[in-house]
Motif scaffolding. Structure first.
Motif, PDB file in Angstrom:
ATOM      1  N   VAL A 226       0.853  -1.194   0.000  1.00 42.25           N
ATOM      2  CA  VAL A 226       0.000   0.000   0.000  1.00 42.25           C
ATOM      3  C   VAL A 226       0.886   1.240   0.000  1.00 42.25           C
ATOM      4  O   VAL A 226       1.783   1.375   0.833  1.00 42.25           O
ATOM      5  CB  VAL A 226      -0.910   0.046   1.244  1.00 42.25           C
ATOM      6  N   ARG A 227       0.630   2.131  -0.962  1.00 40.96           N
ATOM      7  CA  ARG A 227       1.344   3.401  -0.997  1.00 40.96           C
ATOM      8  C   ARG A 227       0.718   4.400  -0.012  1.00 40.96           C
ATOM      9  O   ARG A 227      -0.432   4.224   0.412  1.00 40.96           O
ATOM     10  CB  ARG A 227       1.312   3.989  -2.403  1.00 40.96           C
ATOM     11  N   ALA A 228       1.455   5.433   0.292  1.00 37.71           N
ATOM     12  CA  ALA A 228       0.953   6.460   1.194  1.00 37.71           C
ATOM     13  C   ALA A 228      -0.284   7.147   0.633  1.00 37.71           C
ATOM     14  O   ALA A 228      -1.116   7.664   1.388  1.00 37.71           O
ATOM     15  CB  ALA A 228       2.044   7.484   1.489  1.00 37.71           C
ATOM     16  N   ASP A 229      -0.446   7.121  -0.704  1.00 42.10           N
ATOM     17  CA  ASP A 229      -1.625   7.763  -1.300  1.00 42.10           C
ATOM     18  C   ASP A 229      -2.837   6.841  -1.333  1.00 42.10           C
ATOM     19  O   ASP A 229      -3.898   7.211  -1.840  1.00 42.10           O
ATOM     20  CB  ASP A 229      -1.311   8.281  -2.709  1.00 42.10           C
ATOM     21  N   GLY A 230      -2.698   5.602  -0.802  1.00 44.18           N
ATOM     22  CA  GLY A 230      -3.820   4.673  -0.721  1.00 44.18           C
ATOM     23  C   GLY A 230      -3.940   3.697  -1.864  1.00 44.18           C
ATOM     24  O   GLY A 230      -4.773   2.785  -1.818  1.00 44.18           O
ATOM     25  N   SER A 231      -3.135   3.842  -2.913  1.00 43.88           N
ATOM     26  CA  SER A 231      -3.168   2.880  -4.019  1.00 43.88           C
ATOM     27  C   SER A 231      -2.332   1.652  -3.661  1.00 43.88           C
ATOM     28  O   SER A 231      -1.517   1.681  -2.736  1.00 43.88           O
ATOM     29  CB  SER A 231      -2.648   3.508  -5.309  1.00 43.88           C
ATOM     30  N   VAL A 232      -2.540   0.561  -4.394  1.00 41.38           N
ATOM     31  CA  VAL A 232      -1.825  -0.690  -4.122  1.00 41.38           C
ATOM     32  C   VAL A 232      -0.927  -1.049  -5.300  1.00 41.38           C
ATOM     33  O   VAL A 232      -1.382  -1.087  -6.455  1.00 41.38           O
ATOM     34  CB  VAL A 232      -2.805  -1.851  -3.855  1.00 41.38           C
ATOM     35  N   ALA A 233       0.337  -1.310  -5.021  1.00 42.08           N
ATOM     36  CA  ALA A 233       1.273  -1.806  -6.022  1.00 42.08           C
ATOM     37  C   ALA A 233       1.317  -3.330  -5.926  1.00 42.08           C
ATOM     38  O   ALA A 233       1.204  -3.896  -4.831  1.00 42.08           O
ATOM     39  CB  ALA A 233       2.666  -1.231  -5.782  1.00 42.08           C
TER      40      ALA A 233
END
Length: 351
Positions: free
Chosen positions: A195-202
């Motif tokens: 989970v990125r800090a912006d809420g998206s998932v890699a």
């Protein structure tokens, strides 16, 4: 922060020329203006602040899952003193009955290897070290989160990048790691999520069942969980997004609606803790690891293993259900009494 509320002057000057009806209309106009200002404050200031507070609580509660973990026929949990309790299958030394001493703040159970994050940011490893997934000397670093997959390991550094070690046959653990501003990770059978800090998932690694789309998954997520070939992500609004293998309804494409605060993915089943602290279950239930009716209780964290499930109560005790072939999910009072004789950790000690 102190909020200065707008002031509306509701004083109506007296005039010999004004009629009673004009005075009433003026009062109504001022009242409506005051209401409009108040509603505007609720929408622009109070509501966003309340939503942010709810989301922050959800993030904190989701991180409690780091206190308990279920592997392939074995289980780990942090005791209140920082040591790790282990029970179940120990053929590779992944779950020593005496536990592991240390000042730990998080645990992760893989297929046959275990990880524990120390308070100083280094990672301790034990169990099967095939492919270098659990080096006995551990892994030095300034880490803030860890997870263990089938045969690979992940750890988030304080700078937001992800370190990877172990098997990389599907690109699930690139030796150079993964750069980014990440706050959480999850390791599956042959895929990885962060989970990125912006809420998206890699996502990276095996995507044969759609469990790790290379483009990632957009959303406002606060936590992720990786099963064998399915993935879950907890949204800031409390609902769960699912993708990947759905053979046993473990990852319904439409997701799962609810007010959830934590998630866990097993081999082919899924769990989620509700805000009321009960546990919802879906997916494969042949061994009662995911009863459709869920599990009532005062739970703060869950863990899903191969065919068993664990939940940590607010009082520091653990509950278990599902397969118990190797003692990984005892339900008898005597064994549970032994496990719960010393309180387990319920509060996350790091962010």
């Amino acid at each position: 922060m102190n909020v200065v509320m707008p002031v509306v002057d509701n004083h109506v000057p007296q005039s010999g020329l004004g009629s009673a009806s004009a005075s009433t209309a003026s009062h109504l106009l001022l009242r409506d203006s005051a209401i409009a200002v108040w509603l505007d404050w609720l929408v622009t200031v109070h509501r966003p602040r309340r939503i942010a507070a709810v989301q922050e609580r959800r993030i904190r509660r989701a991180r409690a899952n780091a206190l308990i973990s279920a592997g392939h026929y074995y289980s780990l949990a942090l005791r209140a003193d920082g040591s790790v309790a282990c029970w179940g299958w120990n053929v590779n030394g992944q779950a020593p009955p005496a536990g592991v001493e240390g000042d730990f703040v998080a645990v992760a159970a893989g297929h046959s290897h275990s990880l524990a994050l120390r308070a100083d940011g280094s990672v301790a490893c034990w169990g099967d070290n095939y492919s270098g997934k659990a080096p006995p000397a551990g892994v030095e670093g300034d880490f803030v989160a860890v997870d263990a997959g089938h045969s690979h390991s992940l750890a988030v550094r304080a700078d937001g990048s992800v370190a990877c070690w172990g098997d990389n046959y599907s690109g699930q653990a690139p030796p150079a790691g993964v750069e980014g501003d990440f706050v959480a990770v999850a390791a599956g059978n042959g895929h990885s999520l962060a989970v990125r800090a912006d809420g998206s998932v890699a996502c990276w690694g095996d995507n044969d069942s759609g469990q790790a789309p290379p483009a990632g998954v957009e959303g406002d997520f606060v936590a992720v969980a990786a099963g064998s070939e399915h993935s879950l992500a907890l949204r800031a609004d409390g609902s769960v997004a699912c993708w990947g293998d759905n053979t046993f309804d473990q990852a319904p494409p439409a997701g799962v609606e609810g007010d959830f605060v934590a998630i866990a993915a097993g081999r082919v089943h899924s769990l989620a803790v509700r805000a009321d602290r009960s546990v919802a279950c879906w997916g494969h239930n042949h061994f009662d690891q995911a009863p459709p009716a869920g599990v009532e209780g005062d739970f703060v964290a869950v863990a899903a293993g191969y065919f068993h499930s664990l939940a940590l109560r607010a009082d520091g005790s653990v509950a278990c259900w599902g397969v118990n072939e190797f003692g990984e999910a005892p339900t008898d009072a005597l064994r549970l009494g032994e496990l719960n004789s010393t309180r387990f950790m319920t509060e996350v000690r790091i962010l």
